[in-house]
Design an enzyme around this catalytic site. Structure first.
Site, mmCIF file in Angstrom:
data_model
loop_
_atom_site.group_PDB
_atom_site.id
_atom_site.type_symbol
_atom_site.label_atom_id
_atom_site.label_comp_id
_atom_site.label_asym_id
_atom_site.label_seq_id
_atom_site.Cartn_x
_atom_site.Cartn_y
_atom_site.Cartn_z
ATOM 1 N N ASP A 140 82.269 53.358 14.456
ATOM 2 C CA ASP A 140 83.718 53.231 14.440
ATOM 3 C C ASP A 140 84.287 53.182 13.036
ATOM 4 O O ASP A 140 83.571 53.307 12.041
ATOM 5 C CB ASP A 140 84.132 51.981 15.210
ATOM 6 C CG ASP A 140 84.359 52.264 16.688
ATOM 7 O OD1 ASP A 140 84.235 53.428 17.100
ATOM 8 O OD2 ASP A 140 84.665 51.313 17.437
ATOM 9 N N TYR A 196 70.048 48.836 13.142
ATOM 10 C CA TYR A 196 71.281 48.558 12.411
ATOM 11 C C TYR A 196 71.040 47.413 11.435
ATOM 12 O O TYR A 196 70.203 46.537 11.671
ATOM 13 C CB TYR A 196 72.413 48.142 13.358
ATOM 14 C CG TYR A 196 73.094 49.267 14.087
ATOM 15 C CD1 TYR A 196 74.282 49.826 13.610
ATOM 16 C CD2 TYR A 196 72.560 49.776 15.268
ATOM 17 C CE1 TYR A 196 74.921 50.845 14.287
ATOM 18 C CE2 TYR A 196 73.195 50.808 15.955
ATOM 19 C CZ TYR A 196 74.371 51.332 15.460
ATOM 20 O OH TYR A 196 74.999 52.357 16.129
#
Length: 564
Positions: A140, A196
């Site tokens: 995002d 991540y």
């Protein structure tokens, strides 16, 4: 959760099945009409695209590059191949990776570079779907990736095609390599897990200030439930932090003020901390005083030969304003001096350990119910690096998570939940409770700290080895990626936090507004907090950013809604 590739395949499949009983392309049916369903589908898609571009975006688009019929006809036809494109990017200044007509995105810039480098023909430049563009993981607005993968059809005859593409990209976006793949390859479907990293200042683990709304609620609830000693025991090494800050940093500022100014400064501080959070969110103004003063101080330090002219649009600061800013800057400076203890790190790791395995994460994303099977996700590991690093005045912690797949906002909410539990001295079992059917509101940690480390293709690579095909592996570019992370990603994270105090502002918002959304951290547990009756329930505007309910301008159609 359909991807663009699956939608395109479904559309093609539907067209093929319908066409099986129809005359061949160019043949006439009984009424003498030419039947070409593929052309009709393409025409409909083009018409829809033009409506979006012309009616909704004033004729411009980030995902449709137009060429004249003459330019298209004059271009040499070259074969295109299905490939995996390994990429890295710093997401600062972009509305995420996913290409759309209206916003500047990572894929938008990459698609344009493909066209400029001749890797996508002019005939296919008006629609990424013509090249079967699919992303491995969605990121995002503002989120970074050291490694991500796109799959699509490209013209890759030139040996220096990677260099040609990179020449048309900004330094914060890099193509690491392009690898041939089978025609049916989809990087989204072939990916079996993702790594991540989340970076945050260690001061994020400090408890709320005792006189903040949340700080008062924590102490009052613990007293009411008869667990005050246990609550303070979980804060142990930080329980005296704010008392020392008040004594050493704040009191000297207040003591030098005139009594009337001092009283007004204290009143304003307390008013800010006690204001109600209405449905319209009117009192919820970001604490921008620190940022503003930092900017003014930097400007004042810059040498200039020109006399400074007064800005008539700026409000003249009163003694109260100046003192208030000095106090707020002192609070932030005190936070930045904090260095985390091993005990506090151990508590954070204990919280992260509760995510391991398969759980229901419906509370960690948006628009998913407890009964939705897709809310169940599997976490393989979640580790905090025991060796913090210090950049400038701020100590940073690195958290790395490895999971099969992640939903929108899931990692940022997992981080925020674990941090909230540790900083607020809440029992760890609140994390286990969050997997149950009751809906609770979990804030969304700042996006600037999140980075997709790399997707994994373990099973695909095993099959590829057996077929003599190249594995999808970022290892061969390890040195380049490490340098890119230092120069383009970590540097941006550190500088942005130093400039905007993003983590300070985030926790200041969560701590200082009178709302029961986050009172699950108190001794009252989930029953003390607001239960959202529906995912579409109206959320106070001041909390939209923290809860992740705000629109981000990214077109959602045809995405897997992977982690932001």
């Amino acid at each position: 959760m359909a991807t663009e590739a699956s939608e395109a395949a479904a559309e093609t499949g539907a067209t093929t099945s319908r066409s099986a009983s129809m005359p061949a392309s160019g043949a006439r049916n009984r009424r003498g009409e030419v039947s070409d369903k593929r052309e009709q589908v393409q025409n409909n898609r083009n018409a829809k695209r033009r409506r979006v571009i012309d009616d909704e975006n004033n004729g411009s688009s980030y995902m449709s590059i137009a060429f004249t019929p003459e330019e298209i006809a004059a271009e040499e036809r070259r074969p295109k191949r299905k490939v995996a494109v390994l990429i890295g990017y710093a997401g600062t200044g972009y509305h995420g990776i996913q290409i759309n007509h209206k916003e500047k995105t990572i894929e938008g810039d990459i698609f344009a570079a493909f066209v400029a480098a001749g890797a996508i023909s002019k005939a296919n430049a008006d629609d990424p779907k013509k090249s079967s563009l699919v992303r491995c993981a969605r990121t995002d607005k503002g989120v970074h990736a050291a490694g991500n993968v796109l799959s699509l059809k490209l013209i890759v005859e030139d040996e220096d095609v990677v260099d040609k593409i990179n020449q048309h990209l900004p330094e914060q976006i890099r193509i690491w390599g392009i690898q041939r793949a089978s025609n049916g390859f989809s990087c989204y479907q072939a990916c079996d897990s993702r790594w991540y990293e989340y970076l945050m200042p260690s001061y994020s683990l400090l408890p709320p200030q005792p006189h903040s709304f949340l700080g008062k609620k924590l102490a009052d609830s613990a007293t009411e439930k008869g667990v005050y000693d246990q609550y303070m025991g979980r804060l142990d090494d930080v329980k005296d932090f704010w008392d020392e800050v008040e004594k050493i940093d704040i009191q000297p500022i207040l003591e030098k003020l005139d009594p009337d100014v001092r009283a007004e400064v204290l009143r304003k501080l307390h008013d800010t901390q006690d204001q109600d959070l209405t449905d319209e969110g009117n009192p919820a103004q970001p604490d921008s005083d620190v940022v503003a003063q930092d900017a003014e101080m930097r400007d004042a330090e810059k040498p200039s030969d020109k006399p400074q002219e007064a800005d008539p649009t700026k409000k003249e600061l009163t003694p109260v304003d100046l003192a208030l800013r000095e106090v707020k800057v002192a609070y932030v400076a005190a936070k930045r001096r904090y260095h985390v203890t091993p005990a506090r790190m151990e508590k954070l790791q204990q919280a992260l350990d509760l995510y391991l395995g398969t759980h229901n994460y419906h509370n960690y994303t948006i628009m998913k119910s407890y009964r939705d099977p897709s809310a169940k996700r599997h976490i393989k590991s979640f580790q905090v690096n025991p060796h913090p690093i210090t950049i400038g005045d701020t100590e940073w912690l690195s958290l790395k998570v490895h999971g099969q797949s992640f939903m929108m906002h899931q990692i940022r909410k997992m981080v925020a939940m674990a941090v909230m539990v540790v900083r607020c001295g809440a029992p760890l079992d609140i994390i286990t409770d969050s997997y149950g059917p009751r809906r609770i509101s979990i804030p969304k940690a700042p996006g600037l700290g999140l980075m997709l480390e790399r997707p994994m293709f373990t099973e695909y690579n095993k099959k590829a080895a057996g077929l003599g095909k190249e594995a999808i592996d970022f290892a061969k570019w390890e040195a380049q990626i490490a340098e890119f992370k230092d120069q383009q990603i970590y540097r941006r994270m550190f500088e942005l936090e130093e400039k905007e105090n993003s983590f300070h502002l985030f926790f200041n918002q969560v701590d200082n507004f009178r709302t029961d959304y986050f009172l699950w951290v108190t001794a009252g547990g989930v029953e003390a907090s607001h239960e959202r009756s529906d995912r579409t329930e109206k959320v106070p505007k001041a909390l939209e950013a923290e809860l992740g309910d705000e629109p981000d301008g990214v077109e959602e159609v045809g995405t897997s809604r992977e982690e932001s």
